[in-house]
Design a protein around this motif. Structure first.
Motif, PDB file in Angstrom:
ATOM      1  N   LEU A 133     -12.635   2.383  23.834  1.00  0.00           N
ATOM      2  CA  LEU A 133     -13.388   1.154  23.588  1.00  0.00           C
ATOM      3  C   LEU A 133     -14.054   0.645  24.856  1.00  0.00           C
ATOM      4  O   LEU A 133     -15.202   0.195  24.841  1.00  0.00           O
ATOM      5  N   LEU A 134     -13.358   0.730  25.984  1.00  0.00           N
ATOM      6  CA  LEU A 134     -13.923   0.254  27.240  1.00  0.00           C
ATOM      7  C   LEU A 134     -15.121   1.096  27.670  1.00  0.00           C
ATOM      8  O   LEU A 134     -16.017   0.599  28.362  1.00  0.00           O
ATOM      9  N   PHE A 135     -15.160   2.351  27.265  1.00  0.00           N
ATOM     10  CA  PHE A 135     -16.304   3.208  27.601  1.00  0.00           C
ATOM     11  C   PHE A 135     -17.505   2.874  26.714  1.00  0.00           C
ATOM     12  O   PHE A 135     -18.619   2.714  27.202  1.00  0.00           O
ATOM     13  N   HIS A 136     -17.282   2.798  25.411  1.00  0.00           N
ATOM     14  CA  HIS A 136     -18.388   2.608  24.469  1.00  0.00           C
ATOM     15  C   HIS A 136     -18.838   1.150  24.372  1.00  0.00           C
ATOM     16  O   HIS A 136     -19.993   0.888  24.015  1.00  0.00           O
ATOM     17  N   TYR A 137     -17.938   0.222  24.679  1.00  0.00           N
ATOM     18  CA  TYR A 137     -18.253  -1.202  24.592  1.00  0.00           C
ATOM     19  C   TYR A 137     -17.742  -1.882  25.869  1.00  0.00           C
ATOM     20  O   TYR A 137     -16.689  -2.535  25.864  1.00  0.00           O
ATOM     21  N   PRO A 138     -18.454  -1.718  26.987  1.00  0.00           N
ATOM     22  CA  PRO A 138     -17.965  -2.211  28.286  1.00  0.00           C
ATOM     23  C   PRO A 138     -17.641  -3.701  28.303  1.00  0.00           C
ATOM     24  O   PRO A 138     -16.788  -4.137  29.087  1.00  0.00           O
ATOM     25  N   GLU A 139     -18.293  -4.478  27.451  1.00  0.00           N
ATOM     26  CA  GLU A 139     -18.048  -5.925  27.449  1.00  0.00           C
ATOM     27  C   GLU A 139     -16.628  -6.271  27.021  1.00  0.00           C
ATOM     28  O   GLU A 139     -16.128  -7.377  27.279  1.00  0.00           O
ATOM     29  N   LEU A 140     -15.927  -5.307  26.406  1.00  0.00           N
ATOM     30  CA  LEU A 140     -14.572  -5.581  25.943  1.00  0.00           C
ATOM     31  C   LEU A 140     -13.576  -5.726  27.089  1.00  0.00           C
ATOM     32  O   LEU A 140     -12.445  -6.169  26.878  1.00  0.00           O
ATOM     33  N   LYS A 141     -13.980  -5.370  28.306  1.00  0.00           N
ATOM     34  CA  LYS A 141     -13.081  -5.530  29.444  1.00  0.00           C
ATOM     35  C   LYS A 141     -12.756  -7.007  29.693  1.00  0.00           C
ATOM     36  O   LYS A 141     -11.776  -7.326  30.381  1.00  0.00           O
ATOM     37  N   TYR A 142     -13.547  -7.900  29.144  1.00  0.00           N
ATOM     38  CA  TYR A 142     -13.310  -9.328  29.335  1.00  0.00           C
ATOM     39  C   TYR A 142     -12.394  -9.923  28.270  1.00  0.00           C
ATOM     40  O   TYR A 142     -12.077 -11.111  28.318  1.00  0.00           O
ATOM     41  N   LEU A 143     -11.984  -9.109  27.305  1.00  0.00           N
ATOM     42  CA  LEU A 143     -11.106  -9.587  26.239  1.00  0.00           C
ATOM     43  C   LEU A 143      -9.698  -9.044  26.424  1.00  0.00           C
ATOM     44  O   LEU A 143      -9.514  -7.902  26.865  1.00  0.00           O
ATOM     45  N   PRO A 144      -8.666  -9.823  26.090  1.00  0.00           N
ATOM     46  CA  PRO A 144      -7.305  -9.286  26.119  1.00  0.00           C
ATOM     47  C   PRO A 144      -7.202  -8.048  25.225  1.00  0.00           C
ATOM     48  O   PRO A 144      -7.720  -8.026  24.117  1.00  0.00           O
ATOM     49  N   ARG A 145      -6.583  -7.011  25.762  1.00  0.00           N
ATOM     50  CA  ARG A 145      -6.376  -5.764  25.018  1.00  0.00           C
ATOM     51  C   ARG A 145      -7.671  -5.160  24.508  1.00  0.00           C
ATOM     52  O   ARG A 145      -7.697  -4.470  23.499  1.00  0.00           O
ATOM     53  N   ALA A 146      -8.749  -5.443  25.213  1.00  0.00           N
ATOM     54  CA  ALA A 146     -10.070  -4.903  24.848  1.00  0.00           C
ATOM     55  C   ALA A 146     -10.432  -5.213  23.404  1.00  0.00           C
ATOM     56  O   ALA A 146     -11.090  -4.426  22.724  1.00  0.00           O
ATOM     57  N   GLY A 147     -10.016  -6.373  22.920  1.00  0.00           N
ATOM     58  CA  GLY A 147     -10.361  -6.806  21.567  1.00  0.00           C
ATOM     59  C   GLY A 147      -9.443  -6.306  20.472  1.00  0.00           C
ATOM     60  O   GLY A 147      -9.629  -6.651  19.293  1.00  0.00           O
ATOM     61  N   ILE A 148      -8.457  -5.508  20.808  1.00  0.00           N
ATOM     62  CA  ILE A 148      -7.536  -4.961  19.806  1.00  0.00           C
ATOM     63  C   ILE A 148      -6.651  -6.083  19.264  1.00  0.00           C
ATOM     64  O   ILE A 148      -6.045  -6.827  20.031  1.00  0.00           O
ATOM     65  N   VAL A 149      -6.563  -6.196  17.944  1.00  0.00           N
ATOM     66  CA  VAL A 149      -5.759  -7.251  17.331  1.00  0.00           C
ATOM     67  C   VAL A 149      -4.620  -6.716  16.468  1.00  0.00           C
ATOM     68  O   VAL A 149      -3.746  -7.481  16.053  1.00  0.00           O
ATOM     69  N   HIS A 150      -4.627  -5.443  16.157  1.00  0.00           N
ATOM     70  CA  HIS A 150      -3.510  -4.837  15.427  1.00  0.00           C
ATOM     71  C   HIS A 150      -3.502  -3.345  15.742  1.00  0.00           C
ATOM     72  O   HIS A 150      -4.405  -2.839  16.406  1.00  0.00           O
ATOM     73  N   ARG A 151      -2.484  -2.650  15.295  1.00  0.00           N
ATOM     74  CA  ARG A 151      -2.334  -1.249  15.678  1.00  0.00           C
ATOM     75  C   ARG A 151      -2.055  -0.354  14.478  1.00  0.00           C
ATOM     76  O   ARG A 151      -1.647  -0.817  13.417  1.00  0.00           O
ATOM     77  N   LEU A 152      -2.237   0.920  14.714  1.00  0.00           N
ATOM     78  CA  LEU A 152      -1.702   1.965  13.849  1.00  0.00           C
ATOM     79  C   LEU A 152      -0.881   2.894  14.741  1.00  0.00           C
ATOM     80  O   LEU A 152      -1.207   3.079  15.918  1.00  0.00           O
ATOM     81  N   ASP A 153       0.177   3.481  14.190  1.00  0.00           N
ATOM     82  CA  ASP A 153       0.945   4.456  14.953  1.00  0.00           C
ATOM     83  C   ASP A 153       0.057   5.619  15.382  1.00  0.00           C
ATOM     84  O   ASP A 153      -0.969   5.900  14.748  1.00  0.00           O
ATOM     85  N   LYS A 154       0.468   6.308  16.419  1.00  0.00           N
ATOM     86  CA  LYS A 154      -0.298   7.444  16.939  1.00  0.00           C
ATOM     87  C   LYS A 154      -0.677   8.422  15.837  1.00  0.00           C
ATOM     88  O   LYS A 154      -1.824   8.883  15.760  1.00  0.00           O
ATOM     89  N   ASP A 155       0.264   8.765  14.968  1.00  0.00           N
ATOM     90  CA  ASP A 155       0.008   9.780  13.950  1.00  0.00           C
ATOM     91  C   ASP A 155      -0.228   9.188  12.559  1.00  0.00           C
ATOM     92  O   ASP A 155      -0.019   9.859  11.544  1.00  0.00           O
ATOM     93  N   THR A 156      -0.669   7.933  12.531  1.00  0.00           N
ATOM     94  CA  THR A 156      -1.179   7.340  11.298  1.00  0.00           C
ATOM     95  C   THR A 156      -2.692   7.247  11.441  1.00  0.00           C
ATOM     96  O   THR A 156      -3.194   6.761  12.455  1.00  0.00           O
ATOM     97  N   SER A 157      -3.398   7.709  10.455  1.00  0.00           N
ATOM     98  CA  SER A 157      -4.858   7.685  10.492  1.00  0.00           C
ATOM     99  C   SER A 157      -5.366   6.475   9.723  1.00  0.00           C
ATOM    100  O   SER A 157      -4.635   5.834   8.974  1.00  0.00           O
TER     101      SER A 157
END
Length: 344
Positions: A133-157
């Motif tokens: 996300l930080l590569f494709h949307y550099p402005e996200l560096k100014y947001l906590p967790r680069a704008g991530i608000v929820h997660r999926l497990d590594k092996d959940t698609s």
């Protein structure tokens, strides 16, 4: 100064509550620099580490990312998202391709592939969704967790939403807190399940294995998962069920833990496998059979109700034939989006 507010004392303040520390700056704390105030309030962390978290955007003051030298007025609400990894790696932009389903100036909806870790953690300092996300949307560096608000497990698609602005992040987190985000999953499990049901069982760390979560633990957080059976199949005479699951809460490993607690572990799950049959390895699936196929929410800026649908990837589609299920057993896009709109 006031003592840190632990996640347990403020259980409604983020989708994964255990991930942040909440602080309240008293009025007499006005005139002090942010980094010095943090050092006083959080003596268990070094000043350099706290400063690096501030600079990485992992500390907010009244919901906004700021500088370590920021002068406090007194009365501010502080959130600290501890980053237990080398920050110089965790917040490095990396050219990792993303499957973007939707984007506008407020948010991004991503179809996360299997194997992609969402946020840096021990053993996965780099190569995560955050780095991409930080590569494709550099402005996200100014947001906590680069704008991530929820997660999926590594092996959940499947589908995830990411905020692009502080206002959008606040609005999306609020919807998650209020259980207004409609998240639906497809789960292939061992056993013949009831036609529908709801699991109400707290989820917390397994006291015997700290790498696992467990249902019904005394120190766990409340969790609720609804499910309905879409189809039944079999593998070498062992019954299989295809379920649609809907999250009401967002605990770590929630669906996996809840279904395993009922005696219906996910096919391919490498961790929660107490009751899998002896022929489980013969299926050949290298990850838990779980896919976030539908996502519905209110747009954080326009307030329009929106929904997205994503068919499972090839490995899970292959299970359909292998387990004597039909692709017609999968939810259709039109029916799913229509029902999600009505639910919201």
């Amino acid at each position: 100064m006031a003592l840190p507010e632990t996640p347990e004392s403020n259980p409604s303040d983020y989708i994964d509550e255990e991930d942040f520390i909440a602080l309240e700056i008293p009025m007499e704390g006005g005139g002090e620099r942010l980094d010095k105030a943090l050092a006083t309030l959080l003596p268990e962390y070094s000043r350099n580490r706290l400063k690096s978290w501030v600079e990485a955007g992992a500390v907010t003051v009244d919901g906004k990312v700021t500088k370590a030298r920021f002068m406090l007025r007194g009365g501010e609400s502080i959130k600290v998202f501890p980053q237990e990894m080398p920050e110089q790696f965790a917040f490095t932009p990396e050219n990792i391709s993303l499957d973007v389903v939707y984007e506008d100036s407020s948010m991004i909806v991503i179809n996360k592939p299997v194997g992609l870790v969402v946020h840096p953690a021990a053993g996965n300092w780099r190569g995560t969704l955050l780095n991409a996300l930080l590569f494709h949307y550099p402005e996200l560096k100014y947001l906590p967790r680069a704008g991530i608000v929820h997660r999926l497990d590594k092996d959940t698609s499947g589908l995830m939403v990411v905020a692009r602005t502080a206002e959008a992040q606040t609005a999306l987190v609020r919807q998650l807190q209020e259980r207004a985000v409609n998240r639906r999953y497809l789960a292939w499990v061992w056993g013949s399940t009831p036609s529908q049901g709801k699991v109400l069982a707290s989820v917390g760390r397994d006291q015997r294995d700290r790498l696992k979560m467990a249902a019904g633990v005394s120190q766990g957080k409340p969790a609720a998962t609804q499910f309905r059976r879409l189809a039944q199949g079999h593998f070498q005479d062992h019954p299989i069920s295809l379920l649609e699951c809907r999250l009401e809460t967002g605990r770590t490993h929630q669906i996996r833990v809840h279904l395993e607690s009922l005696g219906f572990p996910l096919i391919g799950d490498p961790v929660y496998r107490k009751k899998i049959p002896g022929i489980a390895k013969a299926i050949g699936l290298e990850r838990q059979a779980l896919h976030a196929f539908a996502l519905g929410l209110e747009h954080p800026a326009t307030h329009q109700v929106m929904a997205w649908f994503q068919l499972p990837p090839a490995d899970l589609m292959g299970l359909m034939t292998q387990l004597h299920l039909n692709e017609t057993d999968l939810p259709s896009e039109s029916a799913t989006i229509s029902s999600m709109g009505n639910a919201n």
